[in-house]
Write a protein that holds these residues in place. Structure first.
Motif, mmCIF file in Angstrom:
data_model
loop_
_atom_site.group_PDB
_atom_site.id
_atom_site.type_symbol
_atom_site.label_atom_id
_atom_site.label_comp_id
_atom_site.label_asym_id
_atom_site.label_seq_id
_atom_site.Cartn_x
_atom_site.Cartn_y
_atom_site.Cartn_z
ATOM 1 N N CYS A 64 50.530 2.368 -10.918
ATOM 2 C CA CYS A 64 49.103 2.194 -10.641
ATOM 3 C C CYS A 64 48.908 1.278 -9.431
ATOM 4 N N ASP A 65 49.072 1.853 -8.246
ATOM 5 C CA ASP A 65 48.942 1.086 -7.003
ATOM 6 C C ASP A 65 47.804 1.589 -6.125
ATOM 7 N N GLY A 66 46.955 2.489 -6.660
ATOM 8 C CA GLY A 66 45.838 3.019 -5.902
ATOM 9 C C GLY A 66 46.198 4.173 -4.991
ATOM 10 N N LYS A 67 47.480 4.533 -4.898
ATOM 11 C CA LYS A 67 47.923 5.633 -4.039
ATOM 12 C C LYS A 67 48.047 6.919 -4.852
ATOM 13 N N LEU A 68 47.961 8.049 -4.140
ATOM 14 C CA LEU A 68 48.113 9.350 -4.779
ATOM 15 C C LEU A 68 49.602 9.634 -4.982
ATOM 16 N N HIS A 69 49.971 10.013 -6.208
ATOM 17 C CA HIS A 69 51.366 10.315 -6.559
ATOM 18 C C HIS A 69 51.448 11.692 -7.202
ATOM 19 N N ARG A 70 52.608 12.321 -7.163
ATOM 20 C CA ARG A 70 52.881 13.567 -7.885
ATOM 21 C C ARG A 70 53.443 13.220 -9.256
ATOM 22 N N TRP A 71 53.173 14.069 -10.235
ATOM 23 C CA TRP A 71 53.797 13.973 -11.551
ATOM 24 C C TRP A 71 54.313 15.348 -11.937
ATOM 25 N N ALA A 72 55.348 15.375 -12.755
ATOM 26 C CA ALA A 72 55.871 16.623 -13.316
ATOM 27 C C ALA A 72 56.460 16.307 -14.680
ATOM 28 N N ASN A 73 56.063 17.071 -15.675
ATOM 29 C CA ASN A 73 56.574 16.928 -17.033
ATOM 30 C C ASN A 73 57.255 18.224 -17.438
ATOM 31 N N LYS A 74 58.347 18.085 -18.184
ATOM 32 C CA LYS A 74 59.143 19.247 -18.579
ATOM 33 C C LYS A 74 59.570 19.071 -20.029
ATOM 34 N N SER A 75 59.437 20.137 -20.814
ATOM 35 C CA SER A 75 59.821 20.075 -22.219
ATOM 36 C C SER A 75 59.992 21.485 -22.761
ATOM 37 N N LYS A 76 60.771 21.589 -23.819
ATOM 38 C CA LYS A 76 60.962 22.870 -24.495
ATOM 39 C C LYS A 76 60.375 22.751 -25.902
ATOM 40 N N GLY A 89 51.218 18.033 -11.194
ATOM 41 C CA GLY A 89 49.942 17.749 -10.563
ATOM 42 C C GLY A 89 50.025 16.445 -9.810
ATOM 43 N N THR A 90 48.866 15.800 -9.631
ATOM 44 C CA THR A 90 48.810 14.506 -8.953
ATOM 45 C C THR A 90 48.062 13.516 -9.826
ATOM 46 N N TYR A 91 48.235 12.237 -9.514
ATOM 47 C CA TYR A 91 47.472 11.201 -10.202
ATOM 48 C C TYR A 91 47.252 10.018 -9.264
#
Length: 144
Positions: A88-100, A53-55
């Motif tokens: 945390c710089d006020g810009k929109l970023h992507r995130w991705a988490n992966k786990s089994k 998603g984004t944050y």
């Protein structure tokens, strides 16, 4: 009070704060801080789950992470799916988490994801969680 019992008490307090994390971003302070979840997650044949998603977060003092968990058909069983370092710089970023997660009962299809931006905010000798944004979203787990 000796130092070890004081640390244990502070650690228990921090754990209680984590368990009581808000699942509704409207309960959080800054409306500029947001987290989103993509409508599709991926699950490979071996059970590895990828969520994304984004944050956006505005400012922080301590380390910040985007954490996520997924659940299906049960309000009590959730699977933690990784944690990504956040800026945390006020810009929109992507995130991705992966786990089994193991053992797991996850299947392809409808699921719900909780994503949270949490900072380990230094307070005295123990960092305490500071929640920047949180969201619970329905998604679809697809084959990877």
């Amino acid at each position: 009070m000796p130092l070890r019992p004081a640390l244990a008490t502070a650690a228990c307090a921090a754990l209680l704060l984590l368990v009581a994390a808000p699942a509704d971003s409207s309960a959080l302070a800054d409306p500029e801080e947001t987290v989103t979840v993509d409508s599709k997650g991926l699950m490979s044949a071996d059970g590895t789950v990828t969520l994304s998603g984004t944050y956006r977060c505005v400012d922080s003092v301590g380390p910040v992470f985007v954490s996520s968990s997924v659940g299906q058909k049960s309000e009590t069983v959730r699977y933690a799916i990784g944690g990504t370092s956040a800026v945390c710089d006020g810009k929109l970023h992507r995130w991705a988490n992966k786990s089994k997660p193991s053992p797991t009962t996850l299947k392809h299809g409808k699921a719900d994801v909780e994503a949270t931006i949490v900072e380990l905010h230094p307070v005295g000798i123990l960092p305490l969680p500071r929640f920047h944004a949180a969201l619970k979203e329905d998604i679809t787990l697809k084959k990877a």
